[in-house]
Design an enzyme around this catalytic site. Structure first.
Site, short mmCIF file in Angstrom:
data_model
loop_
_atom_site.label_atom_id
_atom_site.label_comp_id
_atom_site.label_asym_id
_atom_site.label_seq_id
_atom_site.Cartn_x
_atom_site.Cartn_y
_atom_site.Cartn_z
N CYS A 26 -2.29 -0.62 7.72
CA CYS A 26 -1.56 0.60 7.30
C CYS A 26 -1.65 1.63 8.86
O CYS A 26 -0.61 2.22 9.48
CB CYS A 26 -2.05 1.43 6.25
SG CYS A 26 -1.59 0.77 4.97
N HIS A 45 0.82 -1.38 -0.04
CA HIS A 45 -0.11 0.06 0.12
C HIS A 45 0.87 1.18 0.09
O HIS A 45 2.03 1.12 0.61
CB HIS A 45 -0.82 0.12 1.33
CG HIS A 45 -2.04 -1.00 1.22
ND1 HIS A 45 -2.99 -0.89 2.09
CD2 HIS A 45 -2.21 -2.03 0.43
CE1 HIS A 45 -3.87 -2.03 1.90
NE2 HIS A 45 -3.47 -2.81 0.87
N GLU A 91 0.93 3.75 1.90
CA GLU A 91 1.42 4.21 3.21
C GLU A 91 2.52 3.46 3.41
O GLU A 91 3.74 4.03 4.10
CB GLU A 91 0.36 4.25 4.22
CG GLU A 91 -0.89 4.79 4.22
CD GLU A 91 -1.91 3.95 3.21
OE1 GLU A 91 -2.01 3.41 2.14
OE2 GLU A 91 -3.37 4.04 3.66
N CYS A 139 -6.03 1.81 5.87
CA CYS A 139 -6.75 0.69 6.44
C CYS A 139 -6.31 0.18 7.62
O CYS A 139 -5.03 0.86 8.39
CB CYS A 139 -6.51 -0.37 5.35
SG CYS A 139 -4.93 -1.01 5.33
#
Length: 159
Positions: A92, A59, A61, A89
């Site tokens: 993260c 992801h 992040e 999410c």
């Protein structure tokens, strides 16, 4: 620093995160982008690379946090702000707590997986050893628009 100048800075850095999201879009990845800022400089950046890397943890992040830790040569991101185009999410959000990030600024809310306000608030859970200051909804329309365009394009291609 005044609230007005802090918001101007936040907008400037969010523009960089949005550019990362556009890069993801161009690579046929879900368009989420992130930058980590420390002392007025970007020290980490990333955009979703889940499909490219065949890695569910890739992801924006996570990639930005990893890059920032590498740049700074440390595992904690105290005195850093993460700017990300979509609400993090649970994975993260947990990483942000473990990294001891000071501040999070995000754009669009995530009704399906948001873990910093929408479904959960992991980053400010008092049961954990660290809490992250959160600013939500900055450039939310633009960030959400990128996501909507991406998924609209995907649906058209499938039909």
């Amino acid at each position: 620093m005044s609230l007005s100048s802090l918001m101007d800075n936040d907008r400037r850095w969010m523009q960089k995160a949005l550019r990362e999201a556009e890069r993801a879009f161009e690579q046929d990845e879900v368009p989420v982008g992130a930058v980590v800022v420390h002392n007025g400089s970007v020290v980490g950046r990333g955009h979703n690379m889940v499909e490219t890397l065949d890695d569910p943890t890739a992801h924006a992040e996570m990639l930005a946090v990893t890059a920032a830790c590498d740049t700074l040569g440390r595992k904690h991101l105290t005195d850093c702000t993460l700017y990300v185009t979509l609400e993090p999410c649970p994975m993260c959000a947990g990483a942000l707590v473990h990294a001891r990030l000071d501040r999070l600024v995000f754009g669009a809310f995530d009704e399906k997986a948001g873990a910093t306000s929408t479904l959960y608030n992991i980053v400010q859970d008092e049961r954990l050893n660290h809490r992250v200051d959160v600013v939500s909804g900055l450039e939310a329309d633009r960030a959400a628009g990128l996501l909507q365009d991406f998924f609209r394009q995907k649906r058209r291609a499938e039909s």
